[in-house]
Design an enzyme around this catalytic site. Structure first.
Site, mmCIF file in Angstrom:
data_model
loop_
_atom_site.group_PDB
_atom_site.id
_atom_site.type_symbol
_atom_site.label_atom_id
_atom_site.label_comp_id
_atom_site.label_asym_id
_atom_site.label_seq_id
_atom_site.Cartn_x
_atom_site.Cartn_y
_atom_site.Cartn_z
ATOM 1 N N HIS A 1 69.467 124.519 75.436
ATOM 2 C CA HIS A 1 68.638 123.549 76.161
ATOM 3 C C HIS A 1 69.153 122.128 75.968
ATOM 4 C CE1 HIS A 1 66.082 127.068 76.315
ATOM 5 N NE2 HIS A 1 65.221 126.444 77.091
ATOM 6 N N HIS B 1 65.770 126.347 66.932
ATOM 7 C CA HIS B 1 67.085 125.815 66.593
ATOM 8 C C HIS B 1 66.993 124.904 65.373
ATOM 9 C CE1 HIS B 1 68.907 127.310 70.295
ATOM 10 N NE2 HIS B 1 67.892 126.811 70.962
#
Length: 292
Positions: free
Chosen positions: A206, A248
């Site tokens: 992303h 993440h």
């Protein structure tokens, strides 16, 4: 006349010499009888006995040496993961320290990882923000805009943007398959993540996509200053949303931003012209003719 001390010492030396294996036969009586009827054969047998005794006495000593050598060989067969590095390099210490700090900070920032987390009530809103940077969302949106665009300049920008998005998805998926780094929290990837091949943690897909798209739009669209600021802020928030969701690490997000900028630079280098884009559009709509 020799002293008693010298006599005793000589007798002791004689006894110690006769106690050696090669002289043991001298202390044993002959088997042939008192008259020594054994003959030379007995003397030969007795001469062989010291060697046999010496060989027998040497055999027990070989067994401990073999077992000792086996014990010495066993530690050398230990696997590498069980061995402790007693003198690590400065580079190794620095890398391990940075990774430990990264994991600790990433877990602390995963405040929306679960509904029971400290910011669990905002999880749906943060997930919606992360969805705006999803690869499938941008690819479908670009295709829809391309079908409704009527200008050659607009179609040129949209075709190059579509190719950049496909390049970003494929590159990030390949790097993730190679590194296979897990996220700070053990989570199973969702359906959309599996479709976009965003399964592992490094690099953040992303963040890479948000950086590439924002830089692309800032370079090829004429936008007002407030819109430019909002576009940059959107890219930062999309990358941060995945850290808040526990998907993440911080280093994954930073490397994702760097990879997105690299994708933008690569697309600027291989930018497709308007005629090439029209050819690709004709092929995709099955209206292309090589004779015209």
């Amino acid at each position: 006349m020799p002293s008693s001390y010298n006599v005793r010492s000589r007798a002791r030396e004689r006894n110690s010499v006769l106690s050696r294996p090669e002289f043991i036969s001298l202390n044993q009586p002959l088997r042939g009888g008192a008259g020594g009827g054994g003959g030379p054969s007995d003397s030969r047998g007795s001469a062989r006995r010291p060697c046999q005794i010496k060989h027998q006495t040497s055999q027990p000593s070989e067994e401990p040496t073999d077992s000792g050598s086996k014990d010495r060989r066993e530690p050398s067969k230990m696997p590498e993961e069980d061995c402790m590095q007693l003198n690590p390099s400065f580079k190794g210490i620095a890398m391990n320290s940075l990774l430990a700090i990264d994991i600790c900070l990433s877990k602390r920032m995963g405040v929306c990882a679960y509904t029971s987390s400290s910011w669990g009530g905002c999880r749906s809103m943060v997930a919606l923000l992360a969805l705006t940077g999803h690869g499938i969302t941008w690819i479908i949106g670009t295709i829809v805009c391309l079908t409704r665009s009527n200008t050659l300049a607009g179609q040129e920008v949209l075709v190059n943007l579509l190719l950049a998005l496909i390049l970003d998805v494929m590159t990030v998926a390949g790097v993730q398959r190679l590194v296979k780094r897990r996220g700070p929290w053990e989570m199973t990837p969702g359906f959309m993540d599996c479709v976009a091949m965003d399964i592992y943690s490094f690099p953040a897909a992303h963040a890479s996509r948000a950086a590439m798209v924002s830089k692309f739009l800032l370079s090829h669209l004429v936008l007002a200053v407030p819109l430019r600021i909002l576009l940059v802020l959107w890219a930062l928030l999309v990358g941060m949303s995945r850290v808040l969701l526990g998907k993440h690490h911080l280093t994954d997000m930073v490397c994702g931003f760097a990879l997105g900028m690299l994708h933008f630079s690569l697309m600027e280098t291989v930018w497709l012209s308007s005629s090439t884009c029209q050819t690709l559009i004709s092929i995709s709509t099955l209206s292309w003719s090589p004779f015209f």
